[in-house]
Design a protein around this motif. Structure first.
Motif: not given
Length: 323
Positions: A203-205, A181-184, A135-139
């Protein structure tokens, strides 16, 4: 009117030549009807094919022998070329390995001279992926190895391409890892070409990393390879992280923002490698010298001498070390 020497044709002569043809037509008709109802022709063809098959096999034997011989010699030549190529590659890789071993030994000697970074070795453990969340917000991914297998929070995770992420949660049988690549997520990186240090953020990607706040004077170009710098001790130094795709100024025009493509195969693969730096006792270094014995100032004249314990009156007094 008949002429001498040329008798007139008789009716029986024409009928005699037509009767065999009619007989053949009758036989053909009977055979076709019988074949239509009973399939005798198909059975006959099968039997004839079985009988003629050895003849065909013998007739095609020379061609098959020729094709087999040509394939054998071509395969032999190809295998010889492949063997020579692999032999050359083995020699080149062996020379490179010897050079790397020499560099590693030199690096170890330099670390020993500098101090503080001796005794580190790489510990690796193989684990399989049992669940993936992109998921873009949770990888995150879930591994089939946990605390019972020696997995620890903070271990770096890599694959054949490069850095994948790090372990953030451990249970006795499973562990959860945060992808690169997780936003955090953030990882300290270094440009392999110039040594420029930066921080790569997710970046979520799965195909993009972001490197903000790079000085305008920083030497970074499209195509530069990023590797882990080792700063912080979480990620061992030298593992591939990504490749720079674009470099452009930020909104303030004071810094440069770079985008990179991850080296790891984040959206494929079923196994990962958990790595970490561990210290060993082999290169612990020589023991530190004992602290110097403090020298007390002599008591001033007229001052009372310190009291002496009667039980220590006969004890030997420590001697100052002699250079």
């Amino acid at each position: 009117m008949a002429y001498p020497g040329n008798p007139a044709p008789r009716l029986t002569d024409g009928a005699g030549s037509t009767l065999p043809l009619l007989a053949y037509l009758a036989i053909a008709t009977v055979l076709m009807v019988a074949d239509l109802r009973g399939g005798f022709a198909a059975k006959a063809r099968v039997q004839l094919t079985t009988l003629v098959e050895p003849v065909w096999w013998l007739a095609s034997a020379p061609g098959r022998l020729s094709d087999g011989a040509s394939e054998f010699f071509s395969s032999r030549a190809a295998l010889q070329q492949e063997n020579e190529r692999l032999h050359r590659e083995l020699q080149v890789n062996a020379s490179r390995l010897h050079r790397l071993l020499a560099v590693a030994e030199e690096n170890q000697r330099l670390r020993g001279l500098l101090g503080g970074t001796r005794g580190y070795r790489l510990e690796a453990q193989l684990a399989s992926i049992i669940d993936v969340d992109l998921d873009p917000s949770r990888q995150r991914i879930v591994l089939d190895a946990g605390g019972n297998d020696g997995v620890r929070v903070g271990q770096a995770m890599i694959d054949a391409g490069g850095v994948l992420g790090q372990v953030i949660e451990v249970t006795p049988r499973h562990s959860t890892a945060l992808l690169l690549t997780d936003p955090e997520h953030a990882v300290p990186v270094q440009v392999a070409r110039t040594g420029l240090r930066a921080i790569a953020y997710g970046t979520g990607r799965t195909d993009m990393l972001r490197l903000p706040s790079i000085p305008q004077s920083g030497d970074i170009r499209v195509g530069d390879r990023l590797v882990t710098s080792g700063i912080g001790g979480r990620f061992p130094a030298g593992f591939p992280v990504g490749v720079i795709l674009s470099v452009q100024p930020d909104e303030t025009q004071a810094f440069v923002v770079a985008e990179a493509r991850p080296s790891a195969r984040l959206d494929r693969g079923v196994e990962v490698l958990l790595v970490s730096n561990t210290t060993t006792g082999v290169d612990a270094g020589p023991p530190l010298p004992p602290p110097p014995v403090p020298v007390q100032d002599p008591a001033p004249a007229g001052a009372d001498a310190p009291a002496v314990d009667p039980g220590q009156a006969d004890a030997p007094q420590p001697q100052e070390p002699v250079e």
